[in-house]
Design an enzyme around this catalytic site. Structure first.
Site, PDB file in Angstrom:
ATOM      1  N   TYR A 136       0.854  -1.180   0.000  1.00 33.39           N
ATOM      2  CA  TYR A 136       0.000   0.000   0.000  1.00 33.39           C
ATOM      3  C   TYR A 136       0.895   1.236   0.000  1.00 33.39           C
ATOM      4  O   TYR A 136       1.532   1.554   0.997  1.00 33.39           O
ATOM      5  CB  TYR A 136      -0.910  -0.038   1.227  1.00 33.39           C
ATOM      6  CG  TYR A 136      -1.847   1.136   1.415  1.00 33.39           C
ATOM      7  CD1 TYR A 136      -2.144   2.028   0.390  1.00 33.39           C
ATOM      8  CD2 TYR A 136      -2.477   1.345   2.643  1.00 33.39           C
ATOM      9  CE1 TYR A 136      -3.011   3.086   0.577  1.00 33.39           C
ATOM     10  CE2 TYR A 136      -3.351   2.389   2.848  1.00 33.39           C
ATOM     11  CZ  TYR A 136      -3.610   3.258   1.818  1.00 33.39           C
ATOM     12  OH  TYR A 136      -4.469   4.312   2.011  1.00 33.39           O
ATOM     13  N   LYS A 164      -1.598  -1.529  -3.862  1.00 36.12           N
ATOM     14  CA  LYS A 164      -2.589  -0.454  -3.900  1.00 36.12           C
ATOM     15  C   LYS A 164      -1.797   0.823  -4.113  1.00 36.12           C
ATOM     16  O   LYS A 164      -1.081   1.282  -3.224  1.00 36.12           O
ATOM     17  CB  LYS A 164      -3.385  -0.386  -2.595  1.00 36.12           C
ATOM     18  CG  LYS A 164      -4.355   0.792  -2.537  1.00 36.12           C
ATOM     19  CD  LYS A 164      -5.039   0.908  -1.174  1.00 36.12           C
ATOM     20  CE  LYS A 164      -5.917   2.152  -1.127  1.00 36.12           C
ATOM     21  NZ  LYS A 164      -6.550   2.330   0.210  1.00 36.12           N
TER      22      LYS A 164
END
Length: 294
Positions: A136, A164
């Site tokens: 992330y 992400k």
């Protein structure tokens, strides 16, 4: 390993009036999301207010959501920390109850160099080798960018299955796509960039807006993937004002207010976040009425 679908919802955490976690509403919301376009629930990420949740609260949320959506959707546990030791411990505990993956944010505040970032994620992945791990990258919050070169190195680790990408940098996402294997999954970390990122090879989105328009996001992605680019563009442009309004102040303040406007008893945000003011609420109400969401 780790097929999470195309629409992943970064789920909010409901609170009671006394500030404690409202597990009953969390379960109800999780079920509703799965019925309305969500493939995978991301629990205790940024939108879930993880910085102000205890590890015990996070663990209990993982259990509650897993039990609620068992067999219907997957659950990714947000177990990130700026302490590698703590991230490993939380991830190992979550893995034991059967979560389908883990979201690991770039360590925040202490700003490790790229070598430290690589070692951090490598250590977590090696500690839970059977658990798919989603990186992330959100430099606007963490203060440190996970470079494409580091992502490429991490993608060589079997259970690091995707990223992400919430840097807002399309060139960076393009470099990651260009340099990683096709099976390495890239997810948009911003709703408004989902369609542009699909065009350079992203798989889907870790979404906030899917609390409200999950089915429409599914339709947009399916249209794009089937070659109906104009249809996908029309959906994107119709939803764009909502995407923007959900980020006119710090996430998850607007999405919690939006859910309240729909009648959900999600409670306040935990301090130091504040609740939506009248101006934010009015803007949300206007865009939601325009889209027939209230």
């Amino acid at each position: 390993m780790g097929d999470f679908g195309t629409v992943l919802t970064a789920m909010i955490t409901p609170f009671k009036a006394d500030g404690s976690v409202n597990y009953a509403v969390a379960a109800e919301l999780a079920a509703n999301l799965v019925d309305n376009g969500t493939d995978t629930l991301v629990v205790c990420g940024t939108t879930g207010e993880s910085p102000t949740l205890s590890w015990d609260e996070e663990y209990n949320l993982f259990v509650e959501v897993l039990q609620t959506v068992a067999g219907k959707a997957k659950v990714i546990a947000g177990c990130g920390s700026n302490s590698t030791k703590e991230a490993i411990a939380a991830t190992q505990k979550a893995a034991k109850i059967g979560v389908h993956g883990t979201l690991q944010v770039v360590p925040y505040y202490n700003k490790p160099p790229q070598a430290g970032l690589y070692q951090h994620f490598q250590a977590i992945a090696q500690a839970c080798p059977e658990l798919p791990l989603l990186l992330y990258n959100v430099p606007g919050r963490t203060g440190q960018n996970l470079s494409p070169e580091t992502v490429v190195r991490l993608a060589e680790i079997d259970n690091i299955v995707g990223v992400k990408e919430a840097s807002g940098n399309l060139d960076q996402a393009g470099e990651i796509r260009r340099l990683t294997p096709k099976e390495f999954q890239i997810y948009a970390g911003d709703d408004s960039l989902t369609l542009p990122l699909l065009a350079i090879g992203a798989k889907g989105v870790v979404s906030v807006a899917s609390h409200l328009v999950g089915n429409q996001l599914q339709q947009m992605i399916q249209a794009f993937n089937s070659g109906q680019v104009t249809v996908a563009s029309d959906i994107h442009l119709r939803l764009l004002p909502l995407f923007k309004t959900l980020f006119i102040t710090t996430n998850p303040i607007p999405i919690k207010q939006a859910l309240k406007l729909q009648g959900w008893e999600v409670g306040s945000t935990r301090p130091p976040l504040s609740d939506a003011d009248a101006e934010v609420s009015q803007k949300l109400e206007a865009v939601m009425k325009h889209l027939d969401l209230i």
